[in-house]
Design a protein around this motif. Structure first.
Motif, PDB file in Angstrom:
ATOM      1  N   UNK A  95       0.818  -1.088   0.114  1.00  0.00           N
ATOM      2  CA  UNK A  95       0.234   0.092   0.314  1.00  0.00           C
ATOM      3  C   UNK A  95       0.859   1.125  -0.154  1.00  0.00           C
ATOM      4  N   UNK A  96       0.314   2.210  -0.582  1.00  0.00           N
ATOM      5  CA  UNK A  96       1.127   3.495  -0.856  1.00  0.00           C
ATOM      6  C   UNK A  96       0.860   4.362   0.322  1.00  0.00           C
ATOM      7  N   UNK A  97       1.615   4.894   1.172  1.00  0.00           N
ATOM      8  CA  UNK A  97       1.218   5.634   2.177  1.00  0.00           C
ATOM      9  C   UNK A  97       1.863   7.004   1.799  1.00  0.00           C
ATOM     10  N   UNK A  98       0.761   7.936   1.775  1.00  0.00           N
ATOM     11  CA  UNK A  98       1.446   9.461   1.667  1.00  0.00           C
ATOM     12  C   UNK A  98       1.697  10.105   2.921  1.00  0.00           C
ATOM     13  N   UNK A  99       2.941  10.441   3.279  1.00  0.00           N
ATOM     14  CA  UNK A  99       3.497  11.252   4.168  1.00  0.00           C
ATOM     15  C   UNK A  99       3.656  12.577   3.896  1.00  0.00           C
ATOM     16  N   UNK A 100       3.052  13.518   5.216  1.00  0.00           N
ATOM     17  CA  UNK A 100       3.043  15.013   5.112  1.00  0.00           C
ATOM     18  C   UNK A 100       4.705  15.313   5.370  1.00  0.00           C
ATOM     19  N   UNK A 101       5.203  16.290   4.371  1.00  0.00           N
ATOM     20  CA  UNK A 101       6.635  16.667   4.693  1.00  0.00           C
ATOM     21  C   UNK A 101       6.751  17.658   6.031  1.00  0.00           C
ATOM     22  N   UNK A 102       7.761  17.513   6.442  1.00  0.00           N
ATOM     23  CA  UNK A 102       8.274  18.757   7.472  1.00  0.00           C
ATOM     24  C   UNK A 102       8.719  19.951   6.652  1.00  0.00           C
ATOM     25  N   UNK A 103       8.550  20.988   7.411  1.00  0.00           N
ATOM     26  CA  UNK A 103       9.261  22.235   6.878  1.00  0.00           C
ATOM     27  C   UNK A 103      10.193  22.920   7.599  1.00  0.00           C
ATOM     28  N   UNK A 104      11.357  23.343   7.266  1.00  0.00           N
ATOM     29  CA  UNK A 104      12.191  23.979   7.959  1.00  0.00           C
ATOM     30  C   UNK A 104      12.261  25.413   7.573  1.00  0.00           C
ATOM     31  N   UNK A 105      11.649  26.228   8.671  1.00  0.00           N
ATOM     32  CA  UNK A 105      11.419  27.690   8.141  1.00  0.00           C
ATOM     33  C   UNK A 105      12.593  28.501   7.948  1.00  0.00           C
ATOM     34  N   UNK A 106      13.746  28.391   8.210  1.00  0.00           N
ATOM     35  CA  UNK A 106      15.093  29.290   8.122  1.00  0.00           C
ATOM     36  C   UNK A 106      15.360  29.187   6.703  1.00  0.00           C
ATOM     37  N   UNK A 107      15.206  28.051   6.024  1.00  0.00           N
ATOM     38  CA  UNK A 107      15.609  28.137   4.493  1.00  0.00           C
ATOM     39  C   UNK A 107      14.590  27.505   3.636  1.00  0.00           C
ATOM     40  N   UNK A 108      13.530  27.160   4.177  1.00  0.00           N
ATOM     41  CA  UNK A 108      12.307  26.712   3.336  1.00  0.00           C
ATOM     42  C   UNK A 108      12.201  25.172   2.663  1.00  0.00           C
ATOM     43  N   UNK A 109      13.355  24.526   3.167  1.00  0.00           N
ATOM     44  CA  UNK A 109      13.572  23.208   2.672  1.00  0.00           C
ATOM     45  C   UNK A 109      12.205  22.353   3.405  1.00  0.00           C
ATOM     46  N   UNK A 110      11.751  21.397   2.654  1.00  0.00           N
ATOM     47  CA  UNK A 110      11.098  20.208   2.998  1.00  0.00           C
ATOM     48  C   UNK A 110      11.755  19.112   3.372  1.00  0.00           C
ATOM     49  N   UNK A 111      11.711  18.516   4.265  1.00  0.00           N
ATOM     50  CA  UNK A 111      12.337  17.255   4.835  1.00  0.00           C
ATOM     51  C   UNK A 111      11.373  16.589   5.651  1.00  0.00           C
ATOM     52  N   UNK A 112      12.076  15.081   5.919  1.00  0.00           N
ATOM     53  CA  UNK A 112      11.303  14.386   6.690  1.00  0.00           C
ATOM     54  C   UNK A 112      12.244  13.502   7.780  1.00  0.00           C
ATOM     55  N   UNK A 113      11.916  13.166   8.845  1.00  0.00           N
ATOM     56  CA  UNK A 113      12.772  12.371   9.752  1.00  0.00           C
ATOM     57  C   UNK A 113      12.570  11.000   9.205  1.00  0.00           C
ATOM     58  N   UNK A 114      13.524  10.056   8.836  1.00  0.00           N
ATOM     59  CA  UNK A 114      13.362   8.879   8.258  1.00  0.00           C
ATOM     60  C   UNK A 114      12.665   7.986   8.994  1.00  0.00           C
ATOM     61  N   UNK A 115      12.469   7.974  10.553  1.00  0.00           N
ATOM     62  CA  UNK A 115      11.911   7.140  11.228  1.00  0.00           C
ATOM     63  C   UNK A 115      10.408   7.122  10.850  1.00  0.00           C
ATOM     64  N   UNK A 116       9.749   8.017  10.109  1.00  0.00           N
ATOM     65  CA  UNK A 116       8.370   7.867   9.853  1.00  0.00           C
ATOM     66  C   UNK A 116       8.076   6.814   8.451  1.00  0.00           C
ATOM     67  N   UNK A 117       9.129   7.170   7.585  1.00  0.00           N
ATOM     68  CA  UNK A 117       9.222   6.433   6.428  1.00  0.00           C
ATOM     69  C   UNK A 117       9.822   4.804   6.645  1.00  0.00           C
ATOM     70  N   UNK A 118      10.592   4.895   7.483  1.00  0.00           N
ATOM     71  CA  UNK A 118      11.384   3.393   7.755  1.00  0.00           C
ATOM     72  C   UNK A 118      10.056   2.785   8.563  1.00  0.00           C
ATOM     73  N   UNK A 119       9.344   3.365   9.403  1.00  0.00           N
ATOM     74  CA  UNK A 119       8.357   2.691  10.153  1.00  0.00           C
ATOM     75  C   UNK A 119       7.391   2.152   9.426  1.00  0.00           C
ATOM     76  N   UNK A 120       6.878   3.098   8.200  1.00  0.00           N
ATOM     77  CA  UNK A 120       5.879   2.246   7.317  1.00  0.00           C
ATOM     78  C   UNK A 120       6.465   1.073   6.662  1.00  0.00           C
ATOM     79  N   UNK A 121       7.732   1.348   5.954  1.00  0.00           N
ATOM     80  CA  UNK A 121       8.325   0.274   5.418  1.00  0.00           C
ATOM     81  C   UNK A 121       8.348  -0.867   5.891  1.00  0.00           C
ATOM     82  N   UNK A 122       8.900  -0.702   7.421  1.00  0.00           N
ATOM     83  CA  UNK A 122       9.069  -1.957   8.248  1.00  0.00           C
ATOM     84  C   UNK A 122       7.629  -2.655   8.548  1.00  0.00           C
ATOM     85  N   UNK A 123       6.619  -1.671   8.585  1.00  0.00           N
ATOM     86  CA  UNK A 123       5.083  -2.172   8.699  1.00  0.00           C
ATOM     87  C   UNK A 123       4.385  -2.815   7.259  1.00  0.00           C
TER      88      UNK A 123
END
Ligand code: MN
Length: 236
Positions: free
Chosen positions: A3-31
């Motif tokens: 199943x394809x699980x869409x994950x909301x991105x995190x936003x770094x306000x000082x430079x406008x980057x979007x990023x993610x803590x890999x624990x979210x993605x790896x948790x889904x993958x492991x699940x």
């Protein structure tokens, strides 16, 4: 196909980057799921397309929720607000709550589920609900360290997922659910009685937890079960 699980991105306000803590993605993958990190877009057509595309959704942690979204005036102790995430996530949640697509909310994600469904929030716990449990362990403890327990209420989706009545959790929040939205119920509480999880009474899998399982699951099988339950719910 996982199943394809869409994950909301995190936003770094000082430079406008979007990023993610890999624990979210790896948790889904492991699940057993296939995680996909979403773009933070201002285009409602894109949001709608995502709602159709993904089988399930993970609403991640992040900044405070805009109080006018739950009909309250902002107090000075309310923290940083990111309208781009509020707009995208509230709109997507209101749309998804009309479907049967599974949703897991973590921290801010749990709070947004409550706000999208019509509930309210404590904007700052020390100001609006002081109590004996210190919920804001940022800069006091690592995210990987549980600092209080939650009581999991019986006969809930959460109790079926976790298979326990008491769960040690980390706690990195200064906001929390105040009034539970119509159609939701509280499914876990902290020792001070504060809401630590909410779930839908009508939807097959809408679950929000106030703690951060993405940091705990590698060492805690019950925390990993939150991710695998989300994925499994997409397969039924
Ligand atoms: Mn807490």
């Amino acid at each position: 196909m996982r199943p394809l699980i869409g994950v909301m991105p995190l936003y770094q306000k000082d430079n406008g980057n979007i990023w993610i803590n890999p624990g979210y993605l790896r948790g889904i993958e492991a699940g057993g799921g296939a995680p996909i990190l979403l773009h933070l877009s201002e285009d409602p057509a894109y949001w709608e397309q995502l709602c159709d595309l993904c089988d399930g959704f993970l609403f991640t942690g992040g900044p405070d929720v805009e109080p006018t979204l739950y009909g309250r005036e902002k107090i000075p102790e309310c923290g940083y607000i990111l309208p781009a995430r509020d707009n995208m996530e509230i709109t997507m949640l209101r749309s998804l709550l009309k479907t049967k697509k599974p949703i897991l909310g973590i921290c801010r994600g749990a709070q947004l589920i409550n706000v999208a469904a019509g509930g309210t929030m404590y904007q700052d716990l020390p100001t609006q609900r002081p109590g004996p449990t210190d919920h804001n362990q940022i800069e006091k403890a690592e995210f990987t360290v549980p600092t209080h327990t939650v009581e999991v209420l019986p006969d809930t989706l959460l109790s079926r997922v976790l298979g326990t009545e008491v769960l040690p959790v980390n706690s990195m929040h200064h906001q929390a659910v105040w009034e539970t939205a119509p159609g939701l119920r509280v499914s876990a509480v902290a020792p001070d009685g504060l809401t630590e999880a909410v779930e839908s009474l009508t939807h097959p899998f809408v679950l929000g937890v106030q703690w951060h399982p993405e940091f705990l699951w590698p060492e805690a099988p019950r925390q990993k079960a939150l991710f695998s339950a989300l994925v499994r719910a997409c397969e039924t």
